[in-house]
Write an enzyme that holds these catalytic residues in place. Structure first.
Site, mmCIF file in Angstrom:
data_model
loop_
_atom_site.group_PDB
_atom_site.id
_atom_site.type_symbol
_atom_site.label_atom_id
_atom_site.label_comp_id
_atom_site.label_asym_id
_atom_site.label_seq_id
_atom_site.Cartn_x
_atom_site.Cartn_y
_atom_site.Cartn_z
ATOM 1 N N ASP A 17 14.092 1.182 127.926
ATOM 2 C CA ASP A 17 14.713 2.355 128.545
ATOM 3 C C ASP A 17 15.637 1.952 129.698
ATOM 4 O O ASP A 17 15.425 0.921 130.342
ATOM 5 C CB ASP A 17 13.601 3.295 129.055
ATOM 6 N N GLY A 20 21.469 3.847 129.667
ATOM 7 C CA GLY A 20 22.458 4.802 130.165
ATOM 8 C C GLY A 20 22.680 4.631 131.663
ATOM 9 O O GLY A 20 23.817 4.617 132.139
ATOM 10 N N ARG A 30 28.053 5.310 128.373
ATOM 11 C CA ARG A 30 26.657 5.005 128.049
ATOM 12 C C ARG A 30 26.519 3.974 126.926
ATOM 13 O O ARG A 30 25.616 3.142 126.933
ATOM 14 C CB ARG A 30 25.917 6.292 127.670
ATOM 15 N N HIS A 34 23.984 0.516 125.896
ATOM 16 C CA HIS A 34 23.264 0.216 124.654
ATOM 17 C C HIS A 34 23.709 -1.143 124.106
ATOM 18 O O HIS A 34 22.893 -1.944 123.649
ATOM 19 C CB HIS A 34 23.504 1.309 123.612
ATOM 20 N N GLU A 64 13.079 12.284 119.073
ATOM 21 C CA GLU A 64 13.736 13.205 120.014
ATOM 22 C C GLU A 64 15.167 12.769 120.347
ATOM 23 O O GLU A 64 15.968 13.584 120.794
ATOM 24 C CB GLU A 64 12.918 13.304 121.313
ATOM 25 N N LEU A 128 7.519 -14.856 114.153
ATOM 26 C CA LEU A 128 7.354 -13.539 114.770
ATOM 27 C C LEU A 128 7.663 -12.404 113.781
ATOM 28 O O LEU A 128 8.623 -12.485 113.026
ATOM 29 C CB LEU A 128 8.326 -13.434 115.958
ATOM 30 N N ARG A 185 7.314 -0.850 129.640
ATOM 31 C CA ARG A 185 8.391 0.137 129.720
ATOM 32 C C ARG A 185 9.320 -0.252 130.862
ATOM 33 O O ARG A 185 8.869 -0.472 131.992
ATOM 34 C CB ARG A 185 7.882 1.565 129.925
ATOM 35 N N ARG A 191 5.888 7.300 131.598
ATOM 36 C CA ARG A 191 5.449 8.122 130.460
ATOM 37 C C ARG A 191 5.584 7.333 129.170
ATOM 38 O O ARG A 191 6.266 6.303 129.137
ATOM 39 C CB ARG A 191 6.256 9.423 130.385
ATOM 40 N N SER A 193 6.544 8.874 126.148
ATOM 41 C CA SER A 193 7.640 9.423 125.342
ATOM 42 C C SER A 193 7.406 9.330 123.824
ATOM 43 O O SER A 193 8.281 8.885 123.075
ATOM 44 C CB SER A 193 8.966 8.741 125.721
#
Ligand code: IPE
Ligand code: IPE
Ligand code: MG
Length: 237
Positions: A17, A20, A30, A34, A64, A128, A185, A191, A193
């Site tokens: 996360d 952006g 943004r 990425h 989402e 992996l 995270r 959170r 998410s």
């Protein structure tokens, strides 16, 4: 007495996360965040290989995330396709086996085709296992698992009395992998998410304020070292 080797997690899962915000800090669109995040993915894969982590699951696109503006969704899909195409050789070289979880049929044809191609091309690799969570939601996965169980019951292959946590786990997308030991995270959000809701029941959490494009190999090592110092009790003493 020889010092015990600190524990290495078998499975690390990451909520990547902050792309952006990383771009915003630099006055960039943004999508540049990425794009920059792809380098962090490369370093995380390398770190896993070096440390002997067996499974790495990356939250790349949530159920989402379809709610984002069309042009951002499009940019993410273009980047995904490009990433898969460009990294295929590197995954081979590093003996990485690619897999994916989520409602993959929701993905556009381009990235979906490339995804299947790279999964197939790397299927015999023994290093992996890299699992990309795409159009993934933990609640959706549980619903799909319930539907799968009901199908088996309906066809008479499964006695409802046999349903327990272990069996339920075999109806989830993640049935081939152990549960994550360590959940990372980035970007400081406290959170989950909708990520791996079932599987993280006893994962150790590591939240860092670093934004994903700034998360380097040494940050990954630091998270794993922190994990090594934890005492996991699983509810026992
Ligand atoms: C994570 O970065 C990447 C995806 C969710 C696809 P974000 O795009 O959520 O970045 P922030 O949270 O807005 O900074
Ligand atoms: C979680 O990040 C999803 C991915 C990293 C792919 P989000 O940025 O979508 O999550 P929220 O909106 O902050 O909860
Ligand atoms: Mg975010």
């Amino acid at each position: 007495m020889p010092r015990q080797k600190p524990q290495t997690p078998r499975h690390v899962a990451i909520i990547m996360d902050g792309n952006g915000r990383w771009a915003k800090q630099r006055g960039l669109p943004r999508r540049e965040g990425h794009r920059a995040g792809a380098e962090s993915v490369r370093e995380a894969i390398e770190a896993c290989t070096e440390l002997g982590v067996e499974f790495l699951t990356l939250y790349a696109f949530s159920s989402e995330n379809w709610k984002r503006p069309k042009n951002e969704v499009r940019a993410l899909m273009v980047l995904l396709e490009r990433f898969l195409k460009e990294k295929s050789g590197e995954l081979q070289e590093k003996n990485v086996r690619l897999q994916a979880i989520g409602r993959l049929h929701d993905l556009p044809e381009g990235p979906l085709g490339q995804l299947h191609e790279t999964i197939e091309a790397t299927s015999q690799n023994t290093g992996l296992t890299l699992v990309l969570a795409l159009s993934y939601g933990g609640r959706e996965e549980i619903i799909d698992g319930v539907k799968s169980i009901l199908r088996h019951v309906g066809e008479g292959h499964l006695d409802p009395a046999m349903i327990d946590t272990e069996m339920f786990g075999k109806h989830l997308y993640t049935r081939y992998y152990p549960d994550p030991d360590l959940l990372i995270r980035t970007s400081g959000e406290m959170r989950v998410s909708n990520f791996l809701l079932w599987q993280i029941s006893y994962a150790e959490m590591y939240i860092t304020h670093k934004l994903w494009p700034d998360f380097r190999k040494e940050d990954f090592r630091e998270a794993v070292a922190d994990f090594g110092g934890r005492s996991r009790r699983f509810g026992a003493l």
